[in-house]
Structures are given as C-alpha cells and as structure tokens.
Scaffold this motif. Structure first.
Motif, PDB file in Angstrom:
ATOM      1  N   ILE A   1     -13.171  22.446  15.945  1.00 28.90           N
ATOM      2  CA  ILE A   1     -11.725  22.718  15.935  1.00 28.90           C
ATOM      3  C   ILE A   1     -11.069  22.056  14.735  1.00 28.90           C
ATOM      4  O   ILE A   1     -10.237  22.668  14.043  1.00 28.90           O
ATOM      5  CB  ILE A   1     -11.074  22.258  17.260  1.00 28.90           C
ATOM      6  N   VAL A   2     -11.447  20.810  14.441  1.00 29.48           N
ATOM      7  CA  VAL A   2     -10.877  20.094  13.296  1.00 29.48           C
ATOM      8  C   VAL A   2     -11.227  20.821  12.002  1.00 29.48           C
ATOM      9  O   VAL A   2     -10.369  21.028  11.131  1.00 29.48           O
ATOM     10  CB  VAL A   2     -11.379  18.635  13.264  1.00 29.48           C
TER      11      VAL A   2
ATOM     12  N   GLU B   1      -9.141  23.976  11.739  1.00 28.63           N
ATOM     13  CA  GLU B   1      -7.755  23.673  11.373  1.00 28.63           C
ATOM     14  C   GLU B   1      -7.646  23.280   9.905  1.00 28.63           C
ATOM     15  O   GLU B   1      -6.700  23.678   9.223  1.00 28.63           O
ATOM     16  CB  GLU B   1      -7.183  22.564  12.275  1.00 28.63           C
ATOM     17  N   GLU B   2      -8.611  22.510   9.405  1.00 32.42           N
ATOM     18  CA  GLU B   2      -8.594  22.139   7.985  1.00 32.42           C
ATOM     19  C   GLU B   2      -8.729  23.385   7.111  1.00 32.42           C
ATOM     20  O   GLU B   2      -8.040  23.525   6.092  1.00 32.42           O
ATOM     21  CB  GLU B   2      -9.727  21.149   7.691  1.00 32.42           C
TER      22      GLU B   2
ATOM     23  N   ASN C   1      -7.871  26.440   7.963  1.00 31.08           N
ATOM     24  CA  ASN C   1      -6.612  27.188   8.079  1.00 31.08           C
ATOM     25  C   ASN C   1      -5.528  26.589   7.186  1.00 31.08           C
ATOM     26  O   ASN C   1      -4.751  27.329   6.564  1.00 31.08           O
ATOM     27  CB  ASN C   1      -6.142  27.237   9.526  1.00 31.08           C
ATOM     28  N   LEU C   2      -5.472  25.266   7.103  1.00 31.00           N
ATOM     29  CA  LEU C   2      -4.479  24.626   6.232  1.00 31.00           C
ATOM     30  C   LEU C   2      -4.741  24.965   4.765  1.00 31.00           C
ATOM     31  O   LEU C   2      -3.801  25.246   4.013  1.00 31.00           O
ATOM     32  CB  LEU C   2      -4.499  23.105   6.429  1.00 31.00           C
TER      33      LEU C   2
ATOM     34  N   ASP D   1      -3.705  28.541   4.222  1.00 30.15           N
ATOM     35  CA  ASP D   1      -2.240  28.615   4.193  1.00 30.15           C
ATOM     36  C   ASP D   1      -1.685  28.125   2.855  1.00 30.15           C
ATOM     37  O   ASP D   1      -0.747  28.714   2.303  1.00 30.15           O
ATOM     38  CB  ASP D   1      -1.629  27.803   5.329  1.00 30.15           C
TER      39      ASP D   1
END
Length: 72
Positions: free
Chosen positions: A9-10, A13-14, A16-17, A20
C-alpha cells in the motif's frame, strides 16, 4: 494488517504521488504552451488588422488616382 500488505500500500501510494506530480507538471507545461499560443495569435491578429488598414488606404489612394481618369 500483514507487513507485506502495508508495504504494498505504501509503495502504491508513493507511486500515485509521483504520477500525480508528473501529471501536474505536464498540465503546467500545457497551460504555458497555451498562453504562448494565445500571445502569438493576438500578435498575428494585430498584424492582420494593421495590414488591412494599409490595404484600405492603398485602395483609397488608387481610387482617388483613378477618379480623374474616369471623368474624362
């Protein structure tokens, strides 16, 4: 929650950042390019307007010069 799931998950998320941030940067470049295109379009439109004014003056002069010849 198992450590492997939390790590996944981490990492997600990294990722995805980063995606983005890349998207935001590309959007900023697009906005800048669009603004530059608008400036160029405005300059082109002004040049065309100026050219039309000159052509109108030239047409007026040509008509004035031709008028005495047409009255004969």
């Amino acid at each position: 929650m198992p450590d492997q799931v939390a790590d996944a998950i981490v990492r997600l998320e990294e990722h995805n950042l980063r995606v983005d941030e890349q998207f935001a940067a590309s959007q900023n470049e697009l906005v800048q390019a669009t603004q530059e295109a608008v400036k160029v379009t405005r300059v082109t439109a002004q040049a065309q307007t100026d050219l039309l004014k000159v052509m109108d003056r030239m047409a007026g002069r040509a008509a004035s010069a031709a008028a005495p010849h047409q009255q004969r």
